[in-house]
Design an enzyme around this catalytic site. Structure first.
Site, PDB file in Angstrom:
ATOM      1  N   TRP A   1       0.836  -1.196   0.000  1.00  0.00           N
ATOM      2  CA  TRP A   1       0.000   0.000   0.000  1.00  0.00           C
ATOM      3  C   TRP A   1       0.871   1.247   0.000  1.00  0.00           C
ATOM      4  CZ3 TRP A   1      -0.597   3.956   3.586  1.00  0.00           C
ATOM      5  CH2 TRP A   1      -1.741   4.729   3.462  1.00  0.00           C
ATOM      6  N   MET A   2       0.456   2.257  -0.764  1.00  0.00           N
ATOM      7  CA  MET A   2       1.187   3.523  -0.834  1.00  0.00           C
ATOM      8  C   MET A   2       0.216   4.672  -0.668  1.00  0.00           C
ATOM      9  SD  MET A   2       3.279   5.066  -3.997  1.00  0.00           S
ATOM     10  CE  MET A   2       3.410   6.824  -4.143  1.00  0.00           C
ATOM     11  N   ASN A   3       0.652   5.704   0.022  1.00  0.00           N
ATOM     12  CA  ASN A   3      -0.162   6.895   0.207  1.00  0.00           C
ATOM     13  C   ASN A   3       0.743   8.113   0.290  1.00  0.00           C
ATOM     14  OD1 ASN A   3      -2.641   8.303   0.695  1.00  0.00           O
ATOM     15  ND2 ASN A   3      -2.061   8.482   2.826  1.00  0.00           N
ATOM     16  N   ASP A   4       0.167   9.225   0.000  1.00  0.00           N
ATOM     17  CA  ASP A   4       0.748  10.513   0.304  1.00  0.00           C
ATOM     18  C   ASP A   4       2.146  10.739  -0.256  1.00  0.00           C
ATOM     19  OD1 ASP A   4       0.635  13.021   1.405  1.00  0.00           O
ATOM     20  OD2 ASP A   4       1.251  12.398   3.403  1.00  0.00           O
TER      21      ASP A   4
ATOM     22  N   GLN B   1       4.382   7.452   2.080  1.00  0.00           N
ATOM     23  CA  GLN B   1       4.008   6.483   3.104  1.00  0.00           C
ATOM     24  C   GLN B   1       3.806   5.140   2.435  1.00  0.00           C
ATOM     25  OE1 GLN B   1       0.489   8.033   4.924  1.00  0.00           O
ATOM     26  NE2 GLN B   1       1.555   9.717   5.901  1.00  0.00           N
TER      27      GLN B   1
ATOM     28  N   TRP C   1      -3.877  -0.130   4.452  1.00  0.00           N
ATOM     29  CA  TRP C   1      -3.233   0.766   5.408  1.00  0.00           C
ATOM     30  C   TRP C   1      -2.873  -0.051   6.642  1.00  0.00           C
ATOM     31  CZ3 TRP C   1      -3.691   2.477  10.357  1.00  0.00           C
ATOM     32  CH2 TRP C   1      -3.002   3.637  10.684  1.00  0.00           C
TER      33      TRP C   1
END
Length: 83
Positions: free
Chosen positions: A36-39, A55, A63
């Site tokens: 998972w990847m974010n931001d 992230q 998440w």
């Protein structure tokens, strides 16, 4: 003996990559090998390289156990995994 958090994350990444599939994987945009990847943020120029931080949960595609990723490149259209 218990695995360290980085060792556990690396093992999970390798297992997820084997099952990822490439049909919809973004080969041009910033994306981790798996998980998972974010931001994505913090695009900076430092020591003659661009760095983009993001992230990342390398343990699965949801998440959770957040780590920080860093992609670096001398050009904005290619990147190299941080060693």
């Amino acid at each position: 003996m218990t695995q360290s958090r980085p060792d556990k994350a690396q093992k999970a990444l390798e297992e997820l990559c084997d099952h990822r599939g490439n049909t919809f994987y973004p080969h041009y945009h910033l994306a981790p090998r798996a998980g998972w990847m974010n931001d994505p943020n913090g695009l900076i120029w430092f020591n003659h390289r661009y760095h983009a931080f993001y992230q990342h949960n390398p343990l699965n595609e949801n998440w959770g156990a957040i780590h920080w990723g860093d992609r670096k490149s001398t050009r904005l259209n290619s990147s190299h995994k941080r060693s």
